[in-house]
Structures are given as structure tokens and as C-alpha cells.
Design a protein around this motif. Structure first.
Motif, PDB file in Angstrom:
ATOM      1  N   ASP A   1       0.609  -1.066  -0.193  1.00  0.00           N
ATOM      2  CA  ASP A   1      -0.099   0.162  -0.024  1.00  0.00           C
ATOM      3  C   ASP A   1       0.864   1.216  -0.064  1.00  0.00           C
ATOM      4  N   ARG A   2       1.894   1.156   0.967  1.00  0.00           N
ATOM      5  CA  ARG A   2       2.803   2.514   0.838  1.00  0.00           C
ATOM      6  C   ARG A   2       3.306   2.556  -0.417  1.00  0.00           C
TER       7      ARG A   2
ATOM      8  N   GLY B   1       1.486   4.353  -2.935  1.00  0.00           N
ATOM      9  CA  GLY B   1       1.169   5.910  -2.642  1.00  0.00           C
ATOM     10  C   GLY B   1       0.190   5.981  -1.560  1.00  0.00           C
ATOM     11  N   TYR B   2      -0.587   4.855  -0.946  1.00  0.00           N
ATOM     12  CA  TYR B   2      -1.270   5.033   0.039  1.00  0.00           C
ATOM     13  C   TYR B   2      -0.793   5.410   1.371  1.00  0.00           C
ATOM     14  N   PRO B   3      -1.472   6.263   2.201  1.00  0.00           N
ATOM     15  CA  PRO B   3      -0.667   6.684   3.447  1.00  0.00           C
ATOM     16  C   PRO B   3      -0.866   5.390   4.456  1.00  0.00           C
ATOM     17  N   LEU B   4       0.082   5.431   5.525  1.00  0.00           N
ATOM     18  CA  LEU B   4      -0.098   4.389   6.547  1.00  0.00           C
ATOM     19  C   LEU B   4      -1.117   4.971   7.528  1.00  0.00           C
ATOM     20  N   LEU B   5      -2.204   4.086   7.657  1.00  0.00           N
ATOM     21  CA  LEU B   5      -3.192   4.103   8.487  1.00  0.00           C
ATOM     22  C   LEU B   5      -3.263   4.184   9.893  1.00  0.00           C
TER      23      LEU B   5
END
Length: 100
Positions: A16-17, A20-24
Motif C-alpha cells: 500500500d505504501r 502511494g497510500y498513506p499509513l493508516l
């Protein structure tokens, strides 16, 4: 409840990182929980290692004591050949030497 393994979860977070997804927040919480669990397991491991070491030392002590008692019983058995001894005493010695 999920059957996802820790390794699968970490791989998903990394993927996910990279996408480009942020760390939730839930991922942060999960990492914190894993670190706390790792600490608990490390403390348990230390405790069990110390307990195991103590058990080994006790077992060694009992083996030495057993050897001394066996030697004493062998000597008593030998000495009874020179003196009149009741059959009950001889039987008790024989049973003790057999470990009964």
C-alpha cells in the motif's frame, strides 16, 4: 476476524505504501500491538529460561542425592551379609534399590 498472518499484513502495508497510500491509524495501532506482544513474549521467554535453568539445577542435585542414597543402600545391603538381618529389611533394601 481475519486469518491474515503477520507477514501477510506487513506485506500488504508495504505494498500500500509503495502504491502511494498513506499509513493508516489502524496500521500504526497494529504495529504498536505487535511490538507490545513481542515485548511480552520476550519477558515470558526470559522467565521460562530462568525457570528451566532452576529445574535443571534441581534435577542435577536430585541425581547426585540419588547416587549417594543408592551407594548407601548398596553398602547397607553388603553389610547385612555379615549380620543376621530380618527378611523384611532385606526386602525393603531390594525394593529401594529397584526404585519401588
Amino acid at each position: 476476524m481475519t486469518t491474515e498472518t503477520n507477514e501477510e499484513r506487513v506485506r500488504k502495508i508495504i505494498a500500500d505504501r509503495k502504491s502511494g497510500y498513506p499509513l493508516l491509524n489502524k496500521d500504526f495501532d497494529w504495529f504498536i500491538q505487535q511490538a507490545e506482544r513481542a515485548q511480552e513474549l520476550e519477558e515470558l521467554n526470559i522467565s521460562l529460561s530462568e525457570e528451566s535453568r532452576g529445574n535443571f539445577q534441581a534435577a542435577s542435585k536430585y541425581k547426585r542425592e540419588n547416587a549417594c542414597l543408592r551407594e548407601a543402600l548398596e553398602e547397607i545391603k553388603f553389610q547385612t551379609t555379615f549380620v543376621e538381618t530380618s527378611d523384611n529389611v532385606l526386602e525393603a533394601i531390594e525394593q529401594a534399590l529397584k526404585g519401588e
